[in-house]
Design a protein around this motif. Structure first.
Motif, PDB file in Angstrom:
ATOM      1  N   SER A 117       0.814  -1.222   0.000  1.00  0.00           N
ATOM      2  CA  SER A 117       0.000   0.000   0.000  1.00  0.00           C
ATOM      3  C   SER A 117       0.849   1.275   0.000  1.00  0.00           C
ATOM      4  N   THR A 118       2.176   1.144   0.130  1.00  0.00           N
ATOM      5  CA  THR A 118       3.032   2.328   0.174  1.00  0.00           C
ATOM      6  C   THR A 118       3.755   2.594  -1.145  1.00  0.00           C
ATOM      7  N   VAL A 119       3.464   1.788  -2.180  1.00  0.00           N
ATOM      8  CA  VAL A 119       4.147   1.966  -3.466  1.00  0.00           C
ATOM      9  C   VAL A 119       3.164   1.917  -4.632  1.00  0.00           C
ATOM     10  N   ASP A 120       3.587   2.494  -5.743  1.00  0.00           N
ATOM     11  CA  ASP A 120       2.857   2.386  -6.998  1.00  0.00           C
ATOM     12  C   ASP A 120       3.389   1.113  -7.668  1.00  0.00           C
ATOM     13  N   PRO A 121       2.557   0.052  -7.770  1.00  0.00           N
ATOM     14  CA  PRO A 121       3.049  -1.224  -8.294  1.00  0.00           C
ATOM     15  C   PRO A 121       3.619  -1.129  -9.713  1.00  0.00           C
ATOM     16  N   GLN A 122       3.077  -0.246 -10.544  1.00  0.00           N
ATOM     17  CA  GLN A 122       3.598  -0.095 -11.903  1.00  0.00           C
ATOM     18  C   GLN A 122       5.011   0.481 -11.886  1.00  0.00           C
ATOM     19  N   LEU A 123       5.248   1.417 -10.967  1.00  0.00           N
ATOM     20  CA  LEU A 123       6.585   1.993 -10.840  1.00  0.00           C
ATOM     21  C   LEU A 123       7.568   0.928 -10.355  1.00  0.00           C
ATOM     22  N   VAL A 124       7.146   0.099  -9.387  1.00  0.00           N
ATOM     23  CA  VAL A 124       8.025  -0.963  -8.870  1.00  0.00           C
ATOM     24  C   VAL A 124       8.406  -1.910 -10.006  1.00  0.00           C
ATOM     25  N   THR A 125       7.418  -2.356 -10.773  1.00  0.00           N
ATOM     26  CA  THR A 125       7.672  -3.276 -11.883  1.00  0.00           C
ATOM     27  C   THR A 125       8.647  -2.650 -12.884  1.00  0.00           C
ATOM     28  N   ALA A 126       8.420  -1.380 -13.208  1.00  0.00           N
ATOM     29  CA  ALA A 126       9.296  -0.677 -14.159  1.00  0.00           C
ATOM     30  C   ALA A 126      10.726  -0.582 -13.620  1.00  0.00           C
ATOM     31  N   ARG A 127      10.863  -0.263 -12.334  1.00  0.00           N
ATOM     32  CA  ARG A 127      12.198  -0.119 -11.733  1.00  0.00           C
ATOM     33  C   ARG A 127      12.913  -1.464 -11.645  1.00  0.00           C
ATOM     34  N   VAL A 128      12.188  -2.538 -11.305  1.00  0.00           N
ATOM     35  CA  VAL A 128      12.801  -3.858 -11.268  1.00  0.00           C
ATOM     36  C   VAL A 128      13.334  -4.213 -12.648  1.00  0.00           C
ATOM     37  N   GLY A 129      12.501  -3.998 -13.665  1.00  0.00           N
ATOM     38  CA  GLY A 129      12.919  -4.298 -15.036  1.00  0.00           C
ATOM     39  C   GLY A 129      14.140  -3.503 -15.449  1.00  0.00           C
ATOM     40  N   ALA A 130      14.138  -2.198 -15.137  1.00  0.00           N
ATOM     41  CA  ALA A 130      15.260  -1.338 -15.506  1.00  0.00           C
ATOM     42  C   ALA A 130      16.542  -1.739 -14.770  1.00  0.00           C
ATOM     43  N   LEU A 131      16.419  -2.014 -13.476  1.00  0.00           N
ATOM     44  CA  LEU A 131      17.612  -2.360 -12.696  1.00  0.00           C
ATOM     45  C   LEU A 131      18.165  -3.734 -13.075  1.00  0.00           C
ATOM     46  N   LEU A 132      17.285  -4.667 -13.387  1.00  0.00           N
ATOM     47  CA  LEU A 132      17.756  -5.990 -13.823  1.00  0.00           C
ATOM     48  C   LEU A 132      18.463  -5.881 -15.177  1.00  0.00           C
ATOM     49  N   ALA A 133      17.909  -5.065 -16.061  1.00  0.00           N
ATOM     50  CA  ALA A 133      18.512  -4.888 -17.386  1.00  0.00           C
ATOM     51  C   ALA A 133      19.890  -4.256 -17.293  1.00  0.00           C
ATOM     52  N   SER A 134      20.062  -3.361 -16.306  1.00  0.00           N
ATOM     53  CA  SER A 134      21.349  -2.660 -16.191  1.00  0.00           C
ATOM     54  C   SER A 134      22.371  -3.422 -15.351  1.00  0.00           C
ATOM     55  N   SER A 135      21.925  -4.470 -14.636  1.00  0.00           N
ATOM     56  CA  SER A 135      22.891  -5.197 -13.779  1.00  0.00           C
ATOM     57  C   SER A 135      23.535  -6.367 -14.498  1.00  0.00           C
TER      58      SER A 135
END
Length: 159
Positions: free
Chosen positions: A141-159
């Motif tokens: 309830s403290t996060v925007d789930p779409q933003l979390v999904t986008a950030r996970v995808g971006a960080l995984l792609a860059s790692s």
């Protein structure tokens, strides 16, 4: 005005009473609609009352529905109805704690990704494990789930 999670239910009920006394029908109707969802959720809860995190989640969904409706009304050139939906969304927003920022989400994810990702593992499989670990540490309830999904995808792609 920040509120403690534990008293969101009583705050909604108190604000409903206050709005009824002051004959503010828009606020009363808006809060009543959310409380109806809370009471419906209570009926399916194990101990008879859903936790405050569930109430915040219901509030966010109710706000999102009104924001979406407002944009549809604007497209249909019904600014009167759009304004009503926006007003209700703003009323609900006052009950919600602020969402975690992108930087805060990234900070949590950067500690989780190295722990969860196996060497040579594809991003799709790693994403599920990272999301599960993230939500075990951070309340939905403290996060925007779409933003979390986008950030996970971006960080995984860059790692």
């Amino acid at each position: 005005m920040h509120i403690h999670c534990s008293d969101i239910r009583s705050r909604l009920q108190a604000d409903l009473k206050a709005s009824m006394k002051s004959k503010d029908t828009v606020t009363a109707t808006t809060i009543r609609s959310v409380l109806a969802e809370v009471y419906a959720a209570d009926k399916t809860a194990k101990d008879g009352k859903v936790p405050s995190t569930t109430i915040f989640s219901l509030l966010r969904k109710a706000k999102t529905r009104r924001v979406d409706a407002a944009s549809r009304f604007k497209e249909a050139s019904r600014s009167d109805l759009a304004e009503k939906e926006e007003h209700e969304a703003n009323l609900l927003d006052a009950f919600l704690p602020p969402l975690l920022s992108e930087a805060d989400i990234d900070r949590v994810l950067k500690t989780i990704i190295p722990e969860q990702r196996a060497e040579g593992e594809d991003n799709k499989r790693a994403m599920g494990k990272v999301m599960k670990a993230f939500y075990s540490k951070v309340d939905r309830s403290t996060v925007d789930p779409q933003l979390v999904t986008a950030r996970v995808g971006a960080l995984l792609a860059s790692s």
